[in-house]
Design an enzyme around this catalytic site. Sequence first.
Site, PDB file in Angstrom:
ATOM      1  N   ASP A  24       0.812  -1.223   0.000  1.00 43.66           N
ATOM      2  CA  ASP A  24       0.000   0.000   0.000  1.00 43.66           C
ATOM      3  C   ASP A  24       0.841   1.266   0.000  1.00 43.66           C
ATOM      4  OD1 ASP A  24      -2.057  -1.870   0.314  1.00 43.66           O
ATOM      5  OD2 ASP A  24      -2.107  -1.617   2.482  1.00 43.66           O
ATOM      6  N   GLU A 180     -11.224   0.562  -3.836  1.00 44.12           N
ATOM      7  CA  GLU A 180     -10.509   0.993  -2.635  1.00 44.12           C
ATOM      8  C   GLU A 180      -9.293   1.811  -3.040  1.00 44.12           C
ATOM      9  OE1 GLU A 180      -9.524  -2.668  -0.721  1.00 44.12           O
ATOM     10  OE2 GLU A 180      -8.314  -3.387  -2.379  1.00 44.12           O
TER      11      GLU A 180
END
Length: 505
Positions: A24, A180
């Site tokens: 991420d 997302e």
Amino acid sequence: MRVSSRPETGATISNPVIPGFHPDPSICRAGEDYYLACSSFEYFPGIPVFHSRDLVHWTQIGNALDRPGQLRLPPETPSSGGLYAPTLRYHDGRFWLIVTNVSSDGNVLFTATDPAGPWSDPIRLPDVHGIDPDLAWDDDGNCWCTVAGVSQFRIDPHTGETFGEPTRLWSGAPGAKAPEAPHLYRIGDYWYLLIAEGGTERCHGVSIARGRTPNGPFEPCPANPILTHRGTDHPIQNTGHGDLVQGPDGSWWMVFLGVRPHGGTPGWHVLGRETFLAPVSWVDDWPVVGEVSPVMAAPPWPLQEPAVVPVRDDFDLSELAVGWISPRFRPARDCTTKERAGWLSLHARGESLDDPEVTFLGRRQQHPSCRTRALADPAEGRGGLAVRLDEQHHYEIEATPGHVRVLARVGPLHSVVATHPTTDGPVVLRIDMTATRQVSDARQGPDTVSLGVEDEDGTFVELAALDGRYLSTEVAGGFTGRVIGLYASAGTVHFDWFDYEALTD
């Protein structure tokens, strides 16, 4: 039409640019310096922060959440709980970091004048619901927080107050799984909304839309997804969760996560999701992601000399290096270099690595093939050297006075794999990871994990060679990768040194 690209230099670099469990990635630039932050999940300290001058060579400069007052991870925090998907931004002379703590505090925001720290105490956003929060500012000074789903809040980043109701935005392809990781940017005449979709497994990808305002409406790029390796045999899989950055020369780049599966079918990745880099060009005001490969063309500027990162820790300093992490919390009284000069002393809390409160100090495995060694003195207790994925998936070589044993935990199964007598004094424990290169069986695992001890002349006495697939995400599930480290399961165990050596892949 606007077209920008980077000149070719002929030089190549290795991808991933930050190997090992560093998922991420979120990136920002301040002047000629780049900074990057990653998810850390159940580990303390939280959110590793990296610095680079060339996008290729990264050095960890700290952890943003390194105080208990910043990060609450109670004992009941599950593995792969904790901190999800930070966004790191530089705005108005300050660094801003927003992240979701799914195990306690929800969305929280931190600021710093120096990204190496210290970072502020948390600013809580109790009315911002959703994970993967993003921050963006418009020309009027409004701060927009966009979360997975995809919805958007106007907030005061200094107080955490929200204004009005959340607004639903473009959420990717109709019916696509898990929209997302939103990131909102003002680039040229448009606002761009970059998202991940398809889930963080093999169908992962990056898509983008654009609009005239930060609130939309947004039109999707006709070439979506602009990055994915789904349905291919590419050596880098699960590509997604991207973030864009512009270099000082005007070129554009994307950092994103991916995995490197090894072995037979379906392929197992053991290092977790890693940080990769790709060039970005612009065609008709849409970004086009360039080559993604293990070896790729270097950026069109001089590369800095890579920092020399010590692979051996002799525990001679009063404070631990920034790369050491522990599950959930790390009380100084249980993990210290101040008790015995030149040694790390670990005081047991949990009785084994099955226990969420075990005393464990580890570092991320960053190479498919590597060797780890440690000199342990178990005269006052029991402990050793371990490879951990979570409480239900770990291998370890454990020492007590005059004796070592190899333990394995795979799901509900516990096993004492081997035992071996030793002298009563300190013992060198060793674990080798050897990646699979030639697949002779479709079920062949990604690597072999060899555990044993070294005798007085340095000869390796292998006690067990275990299949590495059982310490993989495809078997264990979750979002993390392997962490290799030292632990105590009874009394006090002292360690003189720890050594990590990358082996030729």
